[in-house]
Design a protein around this motif. Structure first.
Motif, PDB file in Angstrom:
ATOM      1  N   GLU A  68     -24.176  12.021  53.336  1.00 27.64           N
ATOM      2  CA  GLU A  68     -24.473  13.422  52.856  1.00 27.64           C
ATOM      3  C   GLU A  68     -23.730  13.551  51.554  1.00 27.64           C
ATOM      4  OE1 GLU A  68     -23.438  12.726  55.951  1.00 27.64           O
ATOM      5  OE2 GLU A  68     -25.231  13.338  56.887  1.00 27.64           O
ATOM      6  N   GLN A  69     -22.518  12.728  51.410  1.00 19.55           N
ATOM      7  CA  GLN A  69     -21.879  12.593  50.259  1.00 19.55           C
ATOM      8  C   GLN A  69     -22.544  12.032  49.191  1.00 19.55           C
ATOM      9  OE1 GLN A  69     -18.287  10.851  51.638  1.00 19.55           O
ATOM     10  NE2 GLN A  69     -17.037  12.768  51.476  1.00 19.55           N
ATOM     11  N   GLU A  70     -23.067  11.004  49.665  1.00 24.37           N
ATOM     12  CA  GLU A  70     -23.975  10.107  48.697  1.00 24.37           C
ATOM     13  C   GLU A  70     -25.096  10.867  48.017  1.00 24.37           C
ATOM     14  OE1 GLU A  70     -24.322   5.836  49.361  1.00 24.37           O
ATOM     15  OE2 GLU A  70     -26.561   6.462  49.604  1.00 24.37           O
ATOM     16  N   THR A  71     -25.833  11.455  49.069  1.00 22.92           N
ATOM     17  CA  THR A  71     -26.978  12.262  48.529  1.00 22.92           C
ATOM     18  C   THR A  71     -26.560  13.406  47.369  1.00 22.92           C
ATOM     19  OG1 THR A  71     -28.129  11.825  50.470  1.00 22.92           O
ATOM     20  CG2 THR A  71     -28.846  13.641  49.247  1.00 22.92           C
ATOM     21  N   SER A  72     -25.505  14.163  47.977  1.00 21.94           N
ATOM     22  CA  SER A  72     -25.017  15.216  46.839  1.00 21.94           C
ATOM     23  C   SER A  72     -24.702  14.777  45.449  1.00 21.94           C
ATOM     24  CB  SER A  72     -23.871  15.988  47.875  1.00 21.94           C
ATOM     25  OG  SER A  72     -23.576  16.842  46.832  1.00 21.94           O
ATOM     26  N   LEU A  73     -24.019  13.521  45.544  1.00 20.24           N
ATOM     27  CA  LEU A  73     -23.387  13.075  44.361  1.00 20.24           C
ATOM     28  C   LEU A  73     -24.753  12.580  43.379  1.00 20.24           C
ATOM     29  CD1 LEU A  73     -20.373  11.031  45.707  1.00 20.24           C
ATOM     30  CD2 LEU A  73     -20.332  13.087  43.968  1.00 20.24           C
ATOM     31  N   ALA A  74     -25.697  11.881  44.082  1.00 17.65           N
ATOM     32  CA  ALA A  74     -26.767  11.239  43.364  1.00 17.65           C
ATOM     33  C   ALA A  74     -27.415  12.435  42.871  1.00 17.65           C
ATOM     34  CB  ALA A  74     -27.626  10.557  44.198  1.00 17.65           C
ATOM     35  N   ARG A  75     -27.718  13.534  43.502  1.00 17.03           N
ATOM     36  CA  ARG A  75     -28.413  14.558  42.849  1.00 17.03           C
ATOM     37  C   ARG A  75     -27.696  15.281  41.968  1.00 17.03           C
ATOM     38  NH1 ARG A  75     -29.894  17.248  49.075  1.00 17.03           N
ATOM     39  NH2 ARG A  75     -31.996  16.014  49.214  1.00 17.03           N
TER      40      ARG A  75
ATOM     41  N   ARG B 244     -27.504   4.678  37.926  1.00 15.67           N
ATOM     42  CA  ARG B 244     -28.445   5.306  36.955  1.00 15.67           C
ATOM     43  C   ARG B 244     -29.812   5.344  37.511  1.00 15.67           C
ATOM     44  NH1 ARG B 244     -28.119   2.839  31.200  1.00 15.67           N
ATOM     45  NH2 ARG B 244     -29.363   1.251  32.252  1.00 15.67           N
ATOM     46  N   ARG B 245     -30.540   4.418  38.289  1.00 18.60           N
ATOM     47  CA  ARG B 245     -31.848   4.543  38.865  1.00 18.60           C
ATOM     48  C   ARG B 245     -32.027   4.967  39.980  1.00 18.60           C
ATOM     49  NH1 ARG B 245     -31.142   0.351  35.020  1.00 18.60           N
ATOM     50  NH2 ARG B 245     -32.801   0.079  33.624  1.00 18.60           N
ATOM     51  N   PHE B 246     -30.802   5.443  40.658  1.00 17.62           N
ATOM     52  CA  PHE B 246     -31.055   5.557  42.194  1.00 17.62           C
ATOM     53  C   PHE B 246     -31.497   6.816  42.609  1.00 17.62           C
ATOM     54  CE2 PHE B 246     -28.943   7.247  46.056  1.00 17.62           C
ATOM     55  CZ  PHE B 246     -29.420   6.397  47.028  1.00 17.62           C
ATOM     56  N   ASP B 247     -32.490   6.917  43.450  1.00 13.68           N
ATOM     57  CA  ASP B 247     -33.384   8.039  43.718  1.00 13.68           C
ATOM     58  C   ASP B 247     -32.803   8.600  45.148  1.00 13.68           C
ATOM     59  OD1 ASP B 247     -34.769  10.387  44.458  1.00 13.68           O
ATOM     60  OD2 ASP B 247     -36.853   9.341  44.244  1.00 13.68           O
ATOM     61  N   PRO B 248     -31.973   9.946  45.283  1.00 18.51           N
ATOM     62  CA  PRO B 248     -31.631  10.137  46.624  1.00 18.51           C
ATOM     63  C   PRO B 248     -32.598  10.689  47.608  1.00 18.51           C
ATOM     64  CG  PRO B 248     -31.190  11.891  45.093  1.00 18.51           C
ATOM     65  CD  PRO B 248     -31.835  10.572  44.388  1.00 18.51           C
ATOM     66  N   GLU B 249     -33.825  10.822  47.180  1.00 16.98           N
ATOM     67  CA  GLU B 249     -34.775  11.422  47.943  1.00 16.98           C
ATOM     68  C   GLU B 249     -35.727  10.500  48.636  1.00 16.98           C
ATOM     69  OE1 GLU B 249     -34.354  14.360  48.218  1.00 16.98           O
ATOM     70  OE2 GLU B 249     -33.272  14.713  45.976  1.00 16.98           O
ATOM     71  N   ARG B 250     -35.641   8.949  48.499  1.00 22.14           N
ATOM     72  CA  ARG B 250     -36.027   7.998  49.042  1.00 22.14           C
ATOM     73  C   ARG B 250     -35.764   7.740  50.386  1.00 22.14           C
ATOM     74  NH1 ARG B 250     -38.169   3.591  44.494  1.00 22.14           N
ATOM     75  NH2 ARG B 250     -39.101   4.996  43.445  1.00 22.14           N
ATOM     76  N   GLY B 251     -34.630   8.080  50.804  1.00 22.47           N
ATOM     77  CA  GLY B 251     -34.249   7.783  52.221  1.00 22.47           C
ATOM     78  C   GLY B 251     -33.402   6.391  52.127  1.00 22.47           C
TER      79      GLY B 251
END
Length: 289
Positions: free
Chosen positions: A33-40, A92-99
């Motif tokens: 959850e933290q990772e997804t929030s930060l990536a967004r 820089r390229r990470f997409d948090p929506e890909r799961g």
């Protein structure tokens, strides 16, 4: 996003490599959850603090990957620095929506940067030019089950796994196993009478006056061309190239971070200056040829 803007810890800034490793292991791991929030936050707002937190939490991954490449005789600090560049590219390229978790996504980028660094600097770089050779270069030693030479069957199995030819497997094994033989080895007491070294029976076909003059002229031309190429650089670029590529054999390797500290910039900036300087030198030397 650059290493300077993220202000990452480095082995030099923390006093030693051991202190650096201890420091990065203290950064907490992120939950999904933290990772997804930060990536967004990074993707949507270009929030550098969010990117920095993602990078810091994965620095231990780079340290772990760098240990896999210690057998190539390169400074681990430099391996880590190059791997950190790969990690920042991954963030820089990470997409948090890909799961997919960042650790899995970043592994490819970290290894890719370290691979390129090894190939640029290790003594076997001239032997590793094709995609198949690169694959064998980085995988063959770990895939061998024993230290003895591969059998034909083992070579075929490795070839199938890596999708290369069996003869390429055997050729790379020979290159990796090749040792260096001294032309004039040290002589132990009592061995003088039976001493037989390559220096005693190898003939020198280049000792004719014409060959000597030609060799001297060629060496002088190369030296002059190199000096001309260096002169085409600004003072800082020339100093960096000399420190990294033209040092004496008995001088220690100068790392990117050491030069970064000397010039007050980031290690990534030093790497960029070095790459641009080498590219300009190659162009200058090609024009002079």
């Amino acid at each position: 996003m650059t290493s300077q803007s993220l202000l990452l810890p480095t082995p030099v800034s923390l006093g030693s490599l051991d202190h650096y490793i201890q420091a990065v292991n203290r950064f907490p791991l992120l939950t999904a959850e933290q990772e997804t929030s930060l990536a967004r936050r990074w993707r949507d707002e270009q929030d550098l603090d969010a990117a920095r937190e993602m990078v810091l939490s994965h620095l231990r991954l780079v340290v772990a990957v760098s240990r896999q490449y210690l057998g190539y005789g390169l400074p681990q600090a430099d391996l880590i620095q190059e791997g950190n560049i790969g990690l920042m590219k991954a963030v820089r390229r990470f997409d948090p929506e890909r799961g997919v978790r960042l650790v899995s996504f970043a592994l490819h980028w970290v290894r890719a940067e370290i691979h390129e660094y090894v190939l640029r600097n290790w003594r076997m770089v001239k032997m590793v030019t094709t995609k198949a050779q690169r694959k064998l270069f980085f995988n063959l030693r770990s895939m061998k089950e024993k230290s003895e030479a591969l059998t034909q069957k083992e070579a075929q199995e490795i070839a199938r796994t890596l999708n290369v030819k069996p003869e390429e497997v055997l050729e790379m094994e020979t290159r990796l196993a090749g040792g260096e033989v001294s032309l004039d080895p040290m002589v132990q007491d009592g061995e003088e009478e039976n001493r037989m070294s390559p220096m005693l029976y190898l003939t020198n076909k280049e000792d004719e006056p014409a060959h000597i003059v030609e060799a001297e002229q060629t060496e002088r031309y190369r030296h002059e061309t190199l000096q001309k190429a260096l002169a085409s650089l600004d003072a800082r670029s020339a100093a960096i190239v000399r420190s990294r590529w033209l040092r004496d054999e008995d001088e220690a390797v100068v790392t990117l971070q050491e030069l970064a500290d000397e010039y007050g910039v980031s290690a990534e900036r030093i790497r960029q200056i070095e790459a641009n300087a080498l590219r300009k030198m190659r162009a200058t030397m090609a024009d002079a040829a």
